[in-house]
Design an enzyme around this catalytic site. Structure first.
Site, PDB file in Angstrom:
ATOM      1  N   ASP A 133      -1.749   6.630   6.532  1.00 15.78           N
ATOM      2  CA  ASP A 133      -2.804   5.811   5.860  1.00 15.78           C
ATOM      3  C   ASP A 133      -2.789   4.795   7.184  1.00 15.78           C
ATOM      4  O   ASP A 133      -2.315   3.484   7.247  1.00 15.78           O
ATOM      5  CB  ASP A 133      -2.310   5.198   4.790  1.00 15.78           C
ATOM      6  CG  ASP A 133      -3.363   4.199   4.184  1.00 15.78           C
ATOM      7  OD1 ASP A 133      -4.612   3.872   4.844  1.00 15.78           O
ATOM      8  OD2 ASP A 133      -3.094   3.543   3.203  1.00 15.78           O
ATOM      9  N   LYS A 173     -12.232  -1.782   7.668  1.00 11.33           N
ATOM     10  CA  LYS A 173     -11.533  -2.793   8.449  1.00 11.33           C
ATOM     11  C   LYS A 173     -11.836  -2.610   9.971  1.00 11.33           C
ATOM     12  O   LYS A 173     -11.980  -3.694  10.743  1.00 11.33           O
ATOM     13  CB  LYS A 173      -9.840  -2.551   7.988  1.00 11.33           C
ATOM     14  CG  LYS A 173      -9.447  -2.923   6.627  1.00 11.33           C
ATOM     15  CD  LYS A 173      -8.056  -2.573   6.520  1.00 11.33           C
ATOM     16  CE  LYS A 173      -7.780  -2.524   4.892  1.00 11.33           C
ATOM     17  NZ  LYS A 173      -7.885  -3.747   4.185  1.00 11.33           N
ATOM     18  N   TRP A 216       0.860  -1.186  -0.041  1.00  9.77           N
ATOM     19  CA  TRP A 216       0.127  -0.052  -0.089  1.00  9.77           C
ATOM     20  C   TRP A 216       0.928   1.214  -0.050  1.00  9.77           C
ATOM     21  O   TRP A 216       0.477   2.406  -0.482  1.00  9.77           O
ATOM     22  CB  TRP A 216      -0.986  -0.151   1.305  1.00  9.77           C
ATOM     23  CG  TRP A 216      -1.876  -1.129   1.067  1.00  9.77           C
ATOM     24  CD1 TRP A 216      -2.021  -2.357   1.694  1.00  9.77           C
ATOM     25  CD2 TRP A 216      -3.079  -1.218   0.040  1.00  9.77           C
ATOM     26  NE1 TRP A 216      -3.076  -3.161   1.228  1.00  9.77           N
ATOM     27  CE2 TRP A 216      -3.601  -2.547   0.040  1.00  9.77           C
ATOM     28  CE3 TRP A 216      -3.196  -0.447  -0.967  1.00  9.77           C
ATOM     29  CZ2 TRP A 216      -4.692  -2.955  -0.681  1.00  9.77           C
ATOM     30  CZ3 TRP A 216      -4.219  -0.665  -1.812  1.00  9.77           C
ATOM     31  CH2 TRP A 216      -5.136  -2.011  -1.658  1.00  9.77           C
TER      32      TRP A 216
END
Length: 361
Positions: free
Chosen positions: A172, A196, A102
């Site tokens: 993030d 999540k 990511w």
């Protein structure tokens, strides 16, 4: 209906109590005779719910008053590009610390809008450890420093907040927000896809310091400018009303469970059980990550013989243990242990793993 334990990396498990409340309120929310999805986001009921959700999040994270909370859309991936558009000018530079998939994607999406400096990367050892802070090549003139505190695919996590000086730190936190106490004042921006630890996919929560909102960035449409969304209480356009509502229920669930400190204890216990089972399996299972960088949220592991992978997945699913297949980039298995995954789920997984190893070892 049979009980299953959901170890998906995202969209991930939601608290059962939250789902049950949403089910009860689906056709008649708050006495309105309608679903929350049918309400006007300009109506008094929804505005009150939205304000309460923000207040609960502020309490959970101890968010200072000089930070705005935004409930956005687009997923974290959209904001990989939107962040440099808002916080960096056409000729500005930004530092990126890359510790997995990511982080790499954040770099790719940012490159059209800012001059990217890879200040540090864990690519040299296939993202099995974190680059030591003393090796980071930070630019004191950077617009911001971006990093990913927890990488879901490679299973590495920072255990502390890196000191980057006066340059705003951008994180993030899609996969570890609300999983432990955090000093928000150390950050310029925290952003997280909801799917999540917060709620359903399609919602992004942002916590952004006011001075960053004042930056001009680059020319762009109003809809892309964070300051415009902040000025309109995240209702510049029609928001994800269902996602916002479920996030609000999750925040209340977290408060009822003792807040992020209680979640941190439970998350340590779950991860500890699983790592202990892996490390104590006599080599039947293995985790490739440096123990100092092991994630509490996402635990990748392999079997000593990959020919057993299919049997492991088939038998685990039959036992009610769902979504354990590892990401295609790394293979093997992965168990995601987000807040909504209870200790009983980790215990059930460990019990299955030991039984499987006994039968196939």
């Amino acid at each position: 209906m049979s009980q299953v334990w959901n170890f998906s990396a995202g969209p991930a498990a939601l608290p059962r109590e939250v789902l049950e409340q949403a089910q009860r309120e689906l056709l008649d929310w708050n006495g309105s005779g309608m679903s929350v999805m049918e309400q006007s986001h300009r109506g008094k009921r929804f505005i009150a719910m939205a304000a309460e959700a923000e207040a609960d999040l502020r309490a959970l994270m101890a968010i200072p008053v000089d930070y705005s909370v935004l409930f956005m859309q687009g997923g974290a991936t959209q904001h990989f590009a939107q962040i440099p558009m808002n916080f960096a000018g056409p000729n500005d530079r930004a530092d990126y610390v890359v510790t997995g998939h990511w982080g790499e994607k954040a770099v790719r999406e940012a490159m059209p809008y800012v001059k990217v400096n890879i200040a540090a990367t864990g690519a040299g050892d296939d993202f099995r450890s974190l680059p030591p802070r003393k090796t980071w090549q930070l630019d004191p003139g950077a617009s911001y420093v971006h990093y990913t505190p927890n990488e879901t695919i490679h299973g590495v996590e920072f255990t502390d907040v890196p000191d980057v000086g006066e340059v705003p730190l951008v994180a993030d936190m899609s996969s570890n927000i609300l999983s432990a106490p955090l000093d928000v004042s150390r950050f310029g921006l925290i952003y997280a896809g909801a799917q999540k630890n917060i709620g359903p996919s399609g919602l992004v929560v942002m916590v952004v310091r006011s001075d960053l909102l004042a930056r001009q960035g680059r020319p762009m449409a109003k809809i892309l400018r964070y300051a415009e969304h902040a000025a309109q209480d995240s209702m510049l356009n029609t928001p994800n009303t269902w996602g916002w509502y479920l996030a609000g229920l999750t925040f209340k669930w977290l408060k009822a469970k003792g807040g992020v400190s209680a979640m941190a204890e439970q998350n340590r216990a779950k991860a500890g059980l699983l790592y202990q089972a892996i490390d104590g399996s006599g080599g039947f299972y293995a985790n490739p990550v440096d123990p100092a960088a092991r994630s509490r949220m996402n635990v990748p592991f392999t079997l000593h013989d990959s020919a057993l992978d299919a049997d492991f997945l088939k038998e685990s699913e039959a036992a009610g243990l769902i979504a354990l297949k590892g990401h295609k980039a790394v293979g093997g298995m992965r168990a995601s242990l987000y807040n909504a995954v209870p200790l009983e789920a980790a215990q059930a997984l460990v019990s299955f793993m030991r039984d499987f190893a006994d039968r196939h070892g």
